[in-house]
Design an enzyme around this catalytic site. Structure first.
Site, PDB file in Angstrom:
ATOM      1  N   HIS A 227       0.811  -1.325   0.294  1.00  0.00           N
ATOM      2  CA  HIS A 227      -0.087  -0.163  -0.022  1.00  0.00           C
ATOM      3  C   HIS A 227       1.242   1.222   0.289  1.00  0.00           C
ATOM      4  O   HIS A 227       1.863   1.645   0.873  1.00  0.00           O
ATOM      5  CB  HIS A 227      -1.142   0.119   1.100  1.00  0.00           C
ATOM      6  CG  HIS A 227      -0.591   0.227   2.756  1.00  0.00           C
ATOM      7  ND1 HIS A 227       0.624  -1.482   2.914  1.00  0.00           N
ATOM      8  CD2 HIS A 227      -0.003   0.812   3.745  1.00  0.00           C
ATOM      9  CE1 HIS A 227       0.856  -0.699   4.304  1.00  0.00           C
ATOM     10  NE2 HIS A 227       0.505   1.027   3.910  1.00  0.00           N
ATOM     11  N   ASP A 229       0.786   4.834   1.238  1.00  0.00           N
ATOM     12  CA  ASP A 229       0.147   5.727   3.102  1.00  0.00           C
ATOM     13  C   ASP A 229      -0.936   6.781   2.154  1.00  0.00           C
ATOM     14  O   ASP A 229      -2.070   7.008   3.234  1.00  0.00           O
ATOM     15  CB  ASP A 229       1.156   6.085   4.253  1.00  0.00           C
ATOM     16  CG  ASP A 229       1.390   5.042   5.055  1.00  0.00           C
ATOM     17  OD1 ASP A 229       1.358   3.752   4.894  1.00  0.00           O
ATOM     18  OD2 ASP A 229       2.494   4.889   5.096  1.00  0.00           O
ATOM     19  N   HIS A 285       5.095   0.346   0.333  1.00  0.00           N
ATOM     20  CA  HIS A 285       5.819  -0.625   0.895  1.00  0.00           C
ATOM     21  C   HIS A 285       4.738  -1.716   2.058  1.00  0.00           C
ATOM     22  O   HIS A 285       3.338  -1.640   1.365  1.00  0.00           O
ATOM     23  CB  HIS A 285       6.278  -0.424   2.451  1.00  0.00           C
ATOM     24  CG  HIS A 285       5.289   0.737   2.731  1.00  0.00           C
ATOM     25  ND1 HIS A 285       5.294   1.640   2.649  1.00  0.00           N
ATOM     26  CD2 HIS A 285       4.850   0.585   3.960  1.00  0.00           C
ATOM     27  CE1 HIS A 285       3.963   2.603   3.200  1.00  0.00           C
ATOM     28  NE2 HIS A 285       3.872   1.631   3.907  1.00  0.00           N
ATOM     29  N   ARG A 295       5.631  -9.326  17.342  1.00  0.00           N
ATOM     30  CA  ARG A 295       5.891  -8.115  17.044  1.00  0.00           C
ATOM     31  C   ARG A 295       5.525  -6.606  17.422  1.00  0.00           C
ATOM     32  O   ARG A 295       3.856  -6.462  17.151  1.00  0.00           O
ATOM     33  CB  ARG A 295       5.832  -7.628  15.434  1.00  0.00           C
ATOM     34  CG  ARG A 295       6.746  -6.028  14.568  1.00  0.00           C
ATOM     35  CD  ARG A 295       6.927  -6.423  13.195  1.00  0.00           C
ATOM     36  NE  ARG A 295       6.786  -6.152  12.291  1.00  0.00           N
ATOM     37  CZ  ARG A 295       6.459  -4.595  11.598  1.00  0.00           C
ATOM     38  NH1 ARG A 295       5.529  -4.269  12.348  1.00  0.00           N
ATOM     39  NH2 ARG A 295       7.538  -3.477  11.055  1.00  0.00           N
TER      40      ARG A 295
END
Length: 321
Positions: A227, A229, A285, A295
């Protein structure tokens, strides 16, 4: 690294990748902290429509890391490591704000802004907050600004839902550290890109994320789609990620991947590491699927448009942790 130009829509591969990006953007755009379901049938239809050749191409592009920009074991300090890329032409379609709108674009990494001890404190804050609820799938969020907290297949407002219980979860010191770290991240972004920090504004969504290998239950759990941003969120001009755990020891998978025309470039998370970049299509990214462990990270986003500014979070009155 050679300048990265905006992706050309011509050519079969580019067209199929563009479809994948649009789908990823649509999924993420739909997760503005409102519950909605993703039918497995949609994925099956999409796969059959695009064909196995497209799927194999996208999969190989996502998984093929051609360059590690910064490994987990490196220490990038005191100065950020900066990688310049050519600004995409889509900035011409947005209103410009002198002193803030990107004139030079790129991506950067620094381990010199937030200490590992501060990252550990923020991770404990995230662990306490997300222990209140959490998603049924592999990705959960906690947004201290809006109060959004993953709960099952939807979101609740943590301040309204838990109220007085939060005095045993959050402290004023937690929120002060969060504000201090946000200010330092804003300052390093401004210095790196030659901006006036007073013309940058915190914007939404800015949130903690917890990702593990649990299978996705809703579209909100599908964090791995490619996508852009600026397309997904509209207000974003600069995006930053503060990592609160270590790639390779706290989790595997979960690397951040810039998807460039000539290859994929990754940043390996390290507790206290800040990765930041201009939010346009020059920085397409995704995040790899987490395969083991957990994470933790914080997404901190900035806009040049004061109409999209949000304030730093604060504990509601009556909650004195």
């Amino acid at each position: 690294m050679a300048p990265v130009r905006q992706r050309n829509a011509k050519g079969a591969n580019a067209a199929e990748i563009e479809k994948k990006i649009k789908r990823g953007n649509a999924l993420r755009q739909g997760s503005s902290w409102r519950g909605s379901r993703l039918l497995v049938a949609l994925l099956l239809v999409a796969l059959s429509a695009c064909g196995t050749a497209t799927w194999l191409y996208v999969t190989s592009l996502d998984s093929d890391i051609t360059e590690t920009l910064v490994s987990q074991g490196e220490l990038v300090s005191p100065q950020p490591r900066v990688y310049s890329v050519q600004c995409s032409e889509d900035y011409d379609n947005y209103k410009r704000y002198p002193g803030c709108t990107p004139q030079k674009c790129g991506r950067a990494v620094t381990d010199g802004v937030v200490t590992r001890e501060e990252a550990q404190t923020l991770r404990r804050l995230a662990e306490r907050g997300l222990a209140l609820a959490g998603s049924e799938g592999g990705a959960s969020i906690l947004d201290l600004h809006s109060g959004a907290l993953s709960m099952g297949k939807q979101f609740v407002n943590v301040y309204r839902y838990f109220g007085e219980q939060l005095k045993d979860v959050f402290t004023q010191e937690d929120f002060q550290l969060y504000r201090d770290v946000r200010g330092r991240i804003q300052e390093v972004i401004a210095q790196t890109f030659g901006l006036d920090p007073a013309l940058m504004y915190l914007t939404k969504p800015t949130f903690f994320s917890r990702i593990n290998s649990t299978a996705a239950k809703t579209q909100h759990d599908e964090y791995w789609h490619p996508h852009i941003d600026k397309v997904t969120y509209g207000s974003f001009d600069y995006t930053s990620l503060l990592y609160l755990s270590d790639y390779g020891s706290d989790f595997t998978g979960g690397r951040f991947v810039f998807m460039d025309q000539n290859g994929n470039r990754t940043v390996e998370p390290r507790a206290g590491r800040v990765s930041f970049f201009s939010s346009g299509s020059e920085n397409l990214h995704r995040v790899e699927k987490v395969t083991w462990g957990t994470r933790y990270a914080i997404t901190v986003s900035f806009t040049c448009d004061p109409e999209h500014a949000i304030s730093d979070p604060a504990l509601p009155r009556g909650i004195h942790g």
